[in-house]
Design a protein around this motif. Structure first.
Motif, PDB file in Angstrom:
ATOM      1  N   ASN A 164       7.993   1.912  -4.023  1.00  0.00           N
ATOM      2  CA  ASN A 164       8.057   0.560  -4.220  1.00  0.00           C
ATOM      3  C   ASN A 164       8.122  -0.201  -2.993  1.00  0.00           C
ATOM      4  N   HIS A 165       8.879   0.477  -1.789  1.00  0.00           N
ATOM      5  CA  HIS A 165       8.698  -0.237  -0.511  1.00  0.00           C
ATOM      6  C   HIS A 165       7.347  -0.304  -0.120  1.00  0.00           C
ATOM      7  N   VAL A 166       6.488   0.516  -0.125  1.00  0.00           N
ATOM      8  CA  VAL A 166       5.094   0.555   0.150  1.00  0.00           C
ATOM      9  C   VAL A 166       4.555  -0.690  -0.518  1.00  0.00           C
ATOM     10  N   ARG A 167       4.640  -0.754  -2.021  1.00  0.00           N
ATOM     11  CA  ARG A 167       3.862  -1.873  -2.505  1.00  0.00           C
ATOM     12  C   ARG A 167       4.241  -3.285  -1.929  1.00  0.00           C
ATOM     13  N   VAL A 168       5.552  -3.236  -1.752  1.00  0.00           N
ATOM     14  CA  VAL A 168       6.205  -4.616  -1.022  1.00  0.00           C
ATOM     15  C   VAL A 168       5.605  -4.985   0.291  1.00  0.00           C
ATOM     16  N   TYR A 169       5.689  -3.863   1.275  1.00  0.00           N
ATOM     17  CA  TYR A 169       4.962  -4.162   2.411  1.00  0.00           C
ATOM     18  C   TYR A 169       3.352  -4.514   2.575  1.00  0.00           C
ATOM     19  N   ARG A 170       2.783  -3.660   1.820  1.00  0.00           N
ATOM     20  CA  ARG A 170       1.390  -3.938   1.389  1.00  0.00           C
ATOM     21  C   ARG A 170       1.076  -5.273   1.100  1.00  0.00           C
ATOM     22  N   ASP A 171       2.123  -5.847   0.190  1.00  0.00           N
ATOM     23  CA  ASP A 171       1.801  -7.253  -0.039  1.00  0.00           C
ATOM     24  C   ASP A 171       2.139  -8.429   0.915  1.00  0.00           C
ATOM     25  N   MET A 172       2.910  -7.755   1.893  1.00  0.00           N
ATOM     26  CA  MET A 172       3.450  -8.862   2.981  1.00  0.00           C
ATOM     27  C   MET A 172       2.474  -9.091   3.860  1.00  0.00           C
ATOM     28  N   GLU A 173       2.236 -10.613   4.301  1.00  0.00           N
ATOM     29  CA  GLU A 173       1.559 -10.984   5.178  1.00  0.00           C
ATOM     30  C   GLU A 173       1.944 -10.903   6.767  1.00  0.00           C
ATOM     31  N   GLN A 174       3.206 -11.015   6.829  1.00  0.00           N
ATOM     32  CA  GLN A 174       3.785 -11.035   8.421  1.00  0.00           C
ATOM     33  C   GLN A 174       3.808  -9.344   8.941  1.00  0.00           C
ATOM     34  N   VAL A 175       3.414  -8.510   8.235  1.00  0.00           N
ATOM     35  CA  VAL A 175       3.895  -7.181   8.371  1.00  0.00           C
ATOM     36  C   VAL A 175       2.449  -6.225   7.961  1.00  0.00           C
ATOM     37  N   GLU A 176       1.904  -5.262   8.892  1.00  0.00           N
ATOM     38  CA  GLU A 176       1.101  -4.471   8.652  1.00  0.00           C
ATOM     39  C   GLU A 176       1.490  -3.173   8.380  1.00  0.00           C
ATOM     40  N   LEU A 177       1.335  -2.561   7.328  1.00  0.00           N
ATOM     41  CA  LEU A 177       1.585  -1.329   6.778  1.00  0.00           C
ATOM     42  C   LEU A 177       0.783  -0.193   7.299  1.00  0.00           C
ATOM     43  N   VAL A 178       1.204   0.365   8.331  1.00  0.00           N
ATOM     44  CA  VAL A 178       0.392   1.414   9.119  1.00  0.00           C
ATOM     45  C   VAL A 178       0.377   2.664   8.528  1.00  0.00           C
ATOM     46  N   ALA A 179       1.438   3.294   7.801  1.00  0.00           N
ATOM     47  CA  ALA A 179       1.344   4.812   7.459  1.00  0.00           C
ATOM     48  C   ALA A 179       2.302   4.848   6.448  1.00  0.00           C
ATOM     49  N   VAL A 180       2.160   5.897   5.523  1.00  0.00           N
ATOM     50  CA  VAL A 180       3.442   6.525   4.793  1.00  0.00           C
ATOM     51  C   VAL A 180       3.539   8.195   5.190  1.00  0.00           C
ATOM     52  N   ALA A 181       4.840   8.522   5.038  1.00  0.00           N
ATOM     53  CA  ALA A 181       4.997   9.970   5.015  1.00  0.00           C
ATOM     54  C   ALA A 181       5.918  10.392   4.148  1.00  0.00           C
ATOM     55  N   ASP A 182       5.544  11.744   3.600  1.00  0.00           N
ATOM     56  CA  ASP A 182       6.322  12.368   2.709  1.00  0.00           C
ATOM     57  C   ASP A 182       6.221  13.874   3.198  1.00  0.00           C
TER      58      ASP A 182
END
Ligand SMILES: NC(=O)c1ccc[n+]([C@@H]2O[C@H](COP(=O)([O-])OP(=O)(O)OC[C@H]3O[C@@H](n4cnc5c(N)ncnc54)[C@H](O)[C@@H]3O)[C@@H](O)[C@H]2O)c1
Length: 339
Positions: free
Chosen positions: A15-33
């Motif tokens: 859910n955090h990934v989805r929210v960052y992806r939709d934000m304009e002032q932030v670039e989602l650069v990676a996910v890790a698991d």
């Protein structure tokens, strides 16, 4: 533009990934698991690079800020690595599994000057925000009792902590947020029914310095998910459904009744019922927006590490009370909410 990443992309992290992806002032650069298949699935779904090794991700992607949503017992290990590297952290609730671990995270974050926010998401529920505003305005008058109910089916994936640390921490934080008062004592009865290692139900009672009583009914043993908050005051009763973000106020009626048989009743009876309009919003989106704003402005987040630690401390006191079957006095504790 700020660069964000998410570590631990299971049930909550996705859910955090989805929210960052939709934000304009932030670039989602990676996910890790550490579960590579999970990382790969999320990476593909949201079109971002994925890593099984979060250290490699930090080396290569250099995020400014990270949402940390690994299981609670791993918050310390991963959180320390992030803070050592100067990365701002939004750690999922509870801050850590133990008080000592939480203190270590806070100390290092303060030393390194990074933002450490704790994801007590219910504070960002717009119905809770509206409820708090109206309580502050005195709509309910003096507050007598706050009753939080949080019933859930058993989450097979959560094996590291019991229901008090995992789930009741939401309600402890909420009650602290709404009252902004010291808690002087508490008592908890806990049950172990499905889980053989830890408690999976809590019936807890606590007392605020003003005399108001908090009641917690929290478990993992019901087929239905219920999340409500009922607040009784001198002027009436608030009822809030945290899932549907609905808020009602039942006003006390003190005047004489037209209906004669009612006049034999003493005390209050039902007055007007008000359905309060809520501008519904996803609490997680508001929580992450607050984290981003704190990083941008170099200010403290709404829920600081210290706030998260105080909630965790009270949760542990409930576990202790249940285990030792006794009332816990908290007279010296600085149990006020910073919010
Ligand atoms: N705010 C809320 O309402 C809410 C709801 C659910 C969970 N949570 C919190 O979120 C956290 C995660 O819970 P969840 O339900 O998403 O668990 P989960 O098991 O669904 O997901 C955790 C993920 O972390 C990964 N992981 C484990 N150790 C790791 C490590 N060292 N490095 C990288 N990845 C690792 C796992 O492979 C898994 O994919 C917990 O702290 C929990 O309390 C909060």
């Amino acid at each position: 533009m700020l660069k964000a990443a998410v570590i631990g992309v299971g049930s909550m992290g996705s859910n955090h990934v989805r929210v960052y992806r939709d934000m304009e002032q932030v670039e989602l650069v990676a996910v890790a698991d550490q579960a590579e298949a999970t990382a790969a699935r999320l990476g593909a779904r949201f079109g971002v690079p994925y890593y099984a090794d979060y250290r490699k991700m930090l080396d290569e992607c250099q995020p400014d800020m990270v949402s940390l949503a690994v299981p609670t017992i791993h918050h310390l290990e991963v959180g320390m690595e992030l803070i050592r590297r100067g990365v701002h952290v939004l750690v999922e609730k509870p801050i850590t599994g133990t008080i000592q671990e939480g203190q270590e995270l806070i100390d290092l974050a303060e030393k390194n000057g990074v933002v450490l926010a704790v994801g007590h998401i219910e504070r960002f529920n717009p119905a809770v925000q509206e409820l708090r505003r109206r309580l502050r305005e005195g709509m309910a008058g003096r507050i007598y009792q706050l009753h939080a109910v949080r019933l859930s089916p058993y989450p097979a994936r959560i094996r590291d902590v019991g229901v008090v640390i995992d789930l009741a921490s939401h309600d402890i934080d909420l009650l602290r947020f709404l009252m902004n008062e010291r808690i002087t004592r508490l008592y908890g009865e806990t049950l172990q029914s499905i889980n053989s290692d830890r408690e999976d139900a809590l019936n807890g009672v606590l007392r605020f310095a003003s005399g108001a009583i908090g009641v917690l009914d929290v478990n993992w043993i019901t087929p239905k998910k219920i999340r409500t908050l009922t607040i009784t005051g001198a002027r009436g009763l608030f009822h809030c459904d945290l899932l549907s973000q609905e808020l009602f106020f039942y006003e006390n009626e003190f005047g004489p009744s037209q209906w004669d048989t009612l006049s034999v009743l003493r005390g209050v009876s039902e007055g007007n019922v008000l359905g309060i309009r809520i501008n519904r919003q996803e609490p997680l989106a508001a929580e992450i927006a607050d984290f981003v704003a704190a990083v941008q402005a170099g200010r403290a987040p709404t829920i600081t590490g210290r706030d998260g630690l105080e909630t965790l401390r009270l949760a542990h006191e409930f576990v202790r009370s249940g285990r030792e079957q006794r009332l816990i006095q908290l007279d010296e504790a600085p149990a006020k909410s910073a919010g």
